[in-house]
Design a protein around this motif. Structure first.
Motif, short mmCIF file in Angstrom:
data_model
loop_
_atom_site.label_atom_id
_atom_site.label_comp_id
_atom_site.label_asym_id
_atom_site.label_seq_id
_atom_site.Cartn_x
_atom_site.Cartn_y
_atom_site.Cartn_z
N GLU A 34 0.85 -1.18 0.00
CA GLU A 34 0.00 0.00 0.00
C GLU A 34 0.89 1.24 0.00
OE1 GLU A 34 -3.14 -0.45 3.07
OE2 GLU A 34 -2.50 -2.55 3.10
N GLY A 35 0.31 2.37 -0.16
CA GLY A 35 1.09 3.60 -0.24
C GLY A 35 1.51 4.11 1.13
N TYR A 36 2.08 3.24 1.94
CA TYR A 36 2.45 3.60 3.31
C TYR A 36 3.62 2.70 3.71
CZ TYR A 36 1.52 4.73 8.27
OH TYR A 36 1.61 5.18 9.57
N ASP A 37 4.61 3.27 4.35
CA ASP A 37 5.76 2.48 4.79
C ASP A 37 5.31 1.42 5.78
OD1 ASP A 37 8.40 3.82 3.79
OD2 ASP A 37 7.11 5.49 4.36
N TRP A 38 6.01 0.31 5.77
CA TRP A 38 5.65 -0.75 6.72
C TRP A 38 6.85 -1.60 7.08
CZ3 TRP A 38 6.15 -5.86 4.90
CH2 TRP A 38 6.25 -6.00 3.50
N GLY B 193 9.15 -3.31 2.19
CA GLY B 193 9.03 -3.17 3.65
C GLY B 193 10.35 -3.33 4.37
N ASN B 194 10.29 -3.28 5.69
CA ASN B 194 11.43 -3.60 6.56
C ASN B 194 11.11 -4.87 7.33
OD1 ASN B 194 12.78 -1.31 5.76
ND2 ASN B 194 12.94 -0.43 7.81
N TYR B 195 12.15 -5.57 7.74
CA TYR B 195 12.00 -6.83 8.49
C TYR B 195 12.62 -6.62 9.86
CZ TYR B 195 12.16 -12.03 8.91
OH TYR B 195 11.99 -13.36 9.28
N LEU B 196 11.79 -6.70 10.90
CA LEU B 196 12.27 -6.52 12.26
C LEU B 196 12.22 -7.88 12.94
CD1 LEU B 196 13.22 -4.43 14.41
CD2 LEU B 196 10.82 -4.17 15.06
N LEU B 197 13.36 -8.51 13.06
CA LEU B 197 13.44 -9.90 13.53
C LEU B 197 13.79 -9.92 15.01
CD1 LEU B 197 13.25 -12.85 12.62
CD2 LEU B 197 15.66 -12.72 11.94
N ASN B 198 13.07 -10.73 15.77
CA ASN B 198 13.15 -10.66 17.23
C ASN B 198 14.05 -11.71 17.89
OD1 ASN B 198 11.85 -9.69 19.89
ND2 ASN B 198 11.58 -11.92 19.99
N VAL B 199 14.70 -11.29 18.96
CA VAL B 199 15.34 -12.24 19.87
C VAL B 199 14.84 -11.98 21.29
CG1 VAL B 199 17.45 -12.52 18.52
CG2 VAL B 199 17.35 -10.72 20.26
N GLY B 200 14.77 -13.04 22.08
CA GLY B 200 14.36 -12.93 23.48
C GLY B 200 15.47 -13.47 24.37
#
Ligand code: H79
Length: 431
Positions: free
Chosen positions: A266-270, A307-314
């Motif tokens: 869509e026309g919006y950053d994500w 888009g961007n990929y925000l990958l998680n660690v715990g």
């Protein structure tokens, strides 16, 4: 309706492009979920509490605040080494890192003057984790983002009817006092102390929160630091728990699909935030680790869709990021050392099409004549349509990581057909 002359959302397109630039070019970030929940790690009174509940355990297991707060007395992550976290982030090739300064449980990972429910006043550890991380990030080229939950299960003024089993009666709660005398001062404090590049809000779905409050908070933050980026969860615009907004001109700079990659652009950053196993916070027996191939396919898929990929660690209760996460991040980073130019600073290539949906395309943000094709599996030959190689104009096909060697291909009316150089690996294969 809330717009007025000083509304920080009314910057020009060029001004917004400038402000968003580093983030758009980053493509890949590391999410860190750390807090008291790393101690129970999915277990309450010896029992596993459902799936995907690590950082939600206070709610999921209906633990009263006074009982849950005792975890602070045990919070002593002596294995925490900010330099090691940063080394892992560096090796992964992320360009920014977002840490939970305060998750829904309300516990603060920095030395806040507005509460004693923080790492300095309430734990034996007595070290400011956000500060040590900030210091370790200096000179790394990795930007700092701060996660902050609007919902707060600990602060007596923020406790809401829906979560009332956890805390004081709602009659005592005073939502506007929580906003004015706690949340905003804390955000000001975080900005002054750690000079973050972005704020990542969450817990926006609670009844008490409104778009008006979101716009007001957005303007408050941008006035504190005009270059700040803020995710869309300080708004009220999300479609339920989906990532994107229901209406235009919502507060916030980018959408936040969670555990999903958007099908349409869509026309919006994500930015897609995702876990490596099934939980955000550390969980003792969660060994459902995605493979490096799957994580790489996700990264490529996201990049090809803009888009961007925000990958998680715990990190575990001892402050150490699980080895399974570290090894996967290192493998991704090794792949990026070779193929990074197809991932960083790119946008989607709108016209190229691959055969069989197993090819993704990107194009450099400021160079129209280059297209990167990433095969998510080995397809031989690799057929790409709607692409023309202008040989007479110096056009060529190359394989990243293979120096100047040209790759053999055939031009057809539909596009090109590429033969793979011998010995090439697909995404996620190493060697
Ligand atoms: O911080 C991470 C999550 O804790 C938070 N956002 C990410 C970045 C979040 N994930 N899901 N939600 C918030 C929405 C709430 C989901 C719930 Fe449940 C379903 C709450 C109770 C039922 C998931 C499943 C959590 C507990 C069980």
């Amino acid at each position: 309706s809330h717009a007025c002359w000083h509304d920080m959302r009314s910057e020009t397109r060029a001004e917004k492009d400038q402000r968003m630039r580093w983030w758009r070019e980053s493509t890949f970030g590391l999410f860190v979920h750390f807090g008291l929940f790393a101690i129970p790690a999915g277990y309450h009174k010896g029992r596993r509490v459902g799936r995907g509940t690590s950082e939600w355990i206070m709610h999921s297991a209906r633990i009263p605040d006074r009982e849950y707060a005792k975890y602070a007395e045990q919070f002593n992550p002596v294995g925490f080494n900010a330099s090691e976290w940063v080394a892992t982030a560096k090796a992964a090739g992320v360009r920014y890192l977002v840490i939970t300064t305060k998750h829904h449980d309300g516990f603060c990972l920095w030395d806040s003057q507005y509460t004693s429910y923080d790492v300095i006043d309430a734990t034996p550890f007595r070290r400011d984790i956000v500060k040590e991380l900030k210091d370790a990030l200096r000179g790394s080229g990795i930007a700092l983002g701060l996660y902050y939950s609007i919902m707060d299960w600990h602060h007596p003024d923020a406790v809401l009817r829906k979560y009332n089993h956890l805390n004081t009666p709602p009659a005592r709660a005073n939502w506007s006092r929580y906003r004015e005398e706690y949340m905003k001062p804390q955000l000001q404090e975080l900005t002054a102390k750690f000079d973050p590049a972005l704020f990542w809000f969450d817990g926006d779905w609670i009844e008490a929160w409104s778009e008006e409050q979101g716009v007001e908070l957005y303007n408050f933050l941008r006035r504190l630091k005009p270059s700040l980026l803020v995710n869309n969860r300080l708004s009220k615009a999300r479609k339920g728990h989906q990532g994107m907004n229901r209406y235009k001109h919502a507060a916030g700079d980018f959408g936040t699909p969670e555990q999903e990659i958007l099908k349409e652009v869509e026309g919006y950053d994500w930015e897609s935030c995702m876990t490596i196993n099934d939980n955000w916070g550390f969980t003792k027996d969660d060994s459902n680790w995605k493979t490096t191939s799957e994580l790489l396919r996700n990264l490529v898929d996201v990049a090809s869709k803009g888009g961007n990929y925000l990958l998680n660690v715990g990190p575990a209760a001892d402050g150490v990021i699980p080895a399974e996460s570290v090894s996967r991040l290192r493998d991704i980073g090794r792949w990026l050392l070779v193929n990074g130019e197809a991932i960083y600073g790119v946008k989607r290539a709108q016209h190229a099409h691959g055969e069989g949906k197993m090819v993704r395309f990107t194009t450099p943000a400021r160079e129209r004549s280059v297209v990167y094709a990433v095969a998510l599996q080995k397809l031989s030959p690799l057929r790409i349509s709607n692409i023309r190689v202008d040989k007479s104009g110096g056009g060529e096909v190359r394989m990243l990581g293979h120096g100047d060697a040209h790759v053999l291909y055939e031009s057809t009316d539909q596009g090109i057909s590429i033969a793979w150089p011998p010995g090439t690996a697909e995404a996620g294969e190493h060697g």
